[in-house]
Design a protein around this motif. Structure first.
Motif, short mmCIF file in Angstrom:
data_model
loop_
_atom_site.label_atom_id
_atom_site.label_comp_id
_atom_site.label_asym_id
_atom_site.label_seq_id
_atom_site.Cartn_x
_atom_site.Cartn_y
_atom_site.Cartn_z
N ARG A 77 0.85 -1.19 0.00
CA ARG A 77 0.00 0.00 0.00
C ARG A 77 0.89 1.24 0.00
O ARG A 77 1.81 1.36 0.80
N VAL A 78 0.58 2.16 -0.92
CA VAL A 78 1.34 3.41 -1.01
C VAL A 78 0.41 4.56 -0.62
O VAL A 78 -0.70 4.67 -1.14
N ASP A 79 0.87 5.41 0.27
CA ASP A 79 0.05 6.46 0.85
C ASP A 79 0.07 7.72 -0.02
O ASP A 79 1.10 8.39 -0.15
N PHE A 80 -1.09 8.01 -0.62
CA PHE A 80 -1.26 9.24 -1.40
C PHE A 80 -2.43 10.06 -0.84
O PHE A 80 -3.10 10.76 -1.59
N THR A 81 -2.64 9.98 0.46
CA THR A 81 -3.80 10.66 1.05
C THR A 81 -3.64 12.17 1.08
O THR A 81 -4.60 12.88 1.41
N SER A 82 -2.47 12.69 0.72
CA SER A 82 -2.28 14.14 0.66
C SER A 82 -2.76 14.73 -0.67
O SER A 82 -2.81 15.96 -0.82
N LEU A 83 -3.12 13.88 -1.62
CA LEU A 83 -3.54 14.37 -2.93
C LEU A 83 -4.91 15.02 -2.87
O LEU A 83 -5.75 14.67 -2.04
N ASP A 84 -5.13 15.94 -3.80
CA ASP A 84 -6.39 16.67 -3.87
C ASP A 84 -7.14 16.28 -5.14
O ASP A 84 -6.69 15.42 -5.91
N ASP A 85 -8.25 16.94 -5.37
CA ASP A 85 -9.10 16.63 -6.52
C ASP A 85 -8.31 16.63 -7.82
O ASP A 85 -7.59 17.60 -8.12
N ARG A 86 -8.42 15.53 -8.57
CA ARG A 86 -7.87 15.37 -9.91
C ARG A 86 -6.35 15.53 -9.96
O ARG A 86 -5.78 15.84 -11.01
N ASP A 87 -5.67 15.29 -8.83
CA ASP A 87 -4.21 15.31 -8.81
C ASP A 87 -3.66 14.04 -9.45
O ASP A 87 -4.21 12.95 -9.26
N PRO A 88 -2.54 14.14 -10.20
CA PRO A 88 -1.94 12.95 -10.81
C PRO A 88 -0.97 12.25 -9.87
O PRO A 88 -0.32 12.89 -9.03
N VAL A 89 -0.86 10.93 -10.02
CA VAL A 89 0.21 10.14 -9.41
C VAL A 89 1.21 9.86 -10.52
O VAL A 89 0.91 9.14 -11.47
N SER A 90 2.38 10.44 -10.43
CA SER A 90 3.35 10.34 -11.51
C SER A 90 4.34 9.19 -11.27
O SER A 90 4.39 8.59 -10.20
N ILE A 91 5.15 8.92 -12.28
CA ILE A 91 5.97 7.71 -12.31
C ILE A 91 6.96 7.63 -11.15
O ILE A 91 7.26 6.54 -10.66
N GLU A 92 7.46 8.78 -10.67
CA GLU A 92 8.48 8.73 -9.62
C GLU A 92 7.93 8.20 -8.30
O GLU A 92 8.70 7.86 -7.40
#
Length: 211
Positions: A77-92
């Motif tokens: 599991r990778v934590d991306f809970t800081s992202l907002d509406d329509r934010d991308p998860v990029s390759i890095e």
């Protein structure tokens, strides 16, 4: 310990725009029929579900070509809970580790059954390609690993189903609309057994197993 990661299937629940709506209605009742039977109408991509390659690839694999053990994954599991509406998860931000599925935890399941749920974070095509090249299936707690079209979409977003194509074109399964990911560990076992529909996708009872 087993943790339920599935949304309940119920009338009027969130679906992808244009997909069949969901209705769960009494067909037989105890007062009139001495038993209870529900009538259920839904699409193959309802609620917490798994996508098979056939969903996007015309000659892709169907669900019934997978063995049952292919729906049990060693997950990270990778934590991306800081992202907002329509934010991308990029390759890095795609991990490079021993795992069978990467589960992208955005916390977006908190917006389930609201209009905001459709304006979720998404994987860039490069991020999805990196997952496929590293042999990862993908799990998301959003409606879609790609951006879902809404009036809030912007021109810079990738169009179509590019993340789907990168993953399903490499025979990597996608599990969508997970929930409760904050209750599992960074490493856990994900069990996501589909209904025996055998085609392009099916609802699953997703369960996280932790020590």
């Amino acid at each position: 310990m087993q943790i339920d990661l599935s949304h309940r299937i119920e009338t009027g629940m969130t679906t992808y725009p244009g997909d069949p709506s969901v209705a769960v209605d009494p067909h037989a009742t105890h007062p009139s029929d001495d038993c209870h039977v529900d009538s259920v109408e839904l699409g193959s991509h309802t609620g917490t579900h798994v996508d098979a390659p056939l969903h996007i690839v015309p000659d892709g694999r169907a669900l019934d070509s997978y063995s049952l053990d292919e729906f049990t994954f060693e997950a990270v599991r990778v934590d991306f809970t800081s992202l907002d509406d329509r934010d991308p998860v990029s390759i890095e931000y795609v991990p490079d580790c021993a795992a069978e599925i990467v589960v992208f935890w955005t916390g977006w399941s908190a917006h389930w059954n609201t209009e905001r749920y459709l304006d979720h974070p998404y994987l860039t095509p490069d991020a999805a390609t990196a997952c496929a090249e590293r042999g990862y299936a993908v799990g998301v707690d959003t409606l879609n690993p790609d951006p879902t079209p809404t009036e809030n979409a912007v021109e810079s977003e990738p169009d179509g189903f590019r993340a789907h194509r990168a993953l399903l074109g490499a025979d990597e399964l996608i599990v969508e609309n997970l929930r409760n990911l904050g209750a599992v560990d960074e490493r856990f076992e994900l069990r996501a057994y589909p209904l025996a529909l055998g085609g392009d996708g099916a609802p699953v009872r997703a369960v996280g197993v932790v020590e």
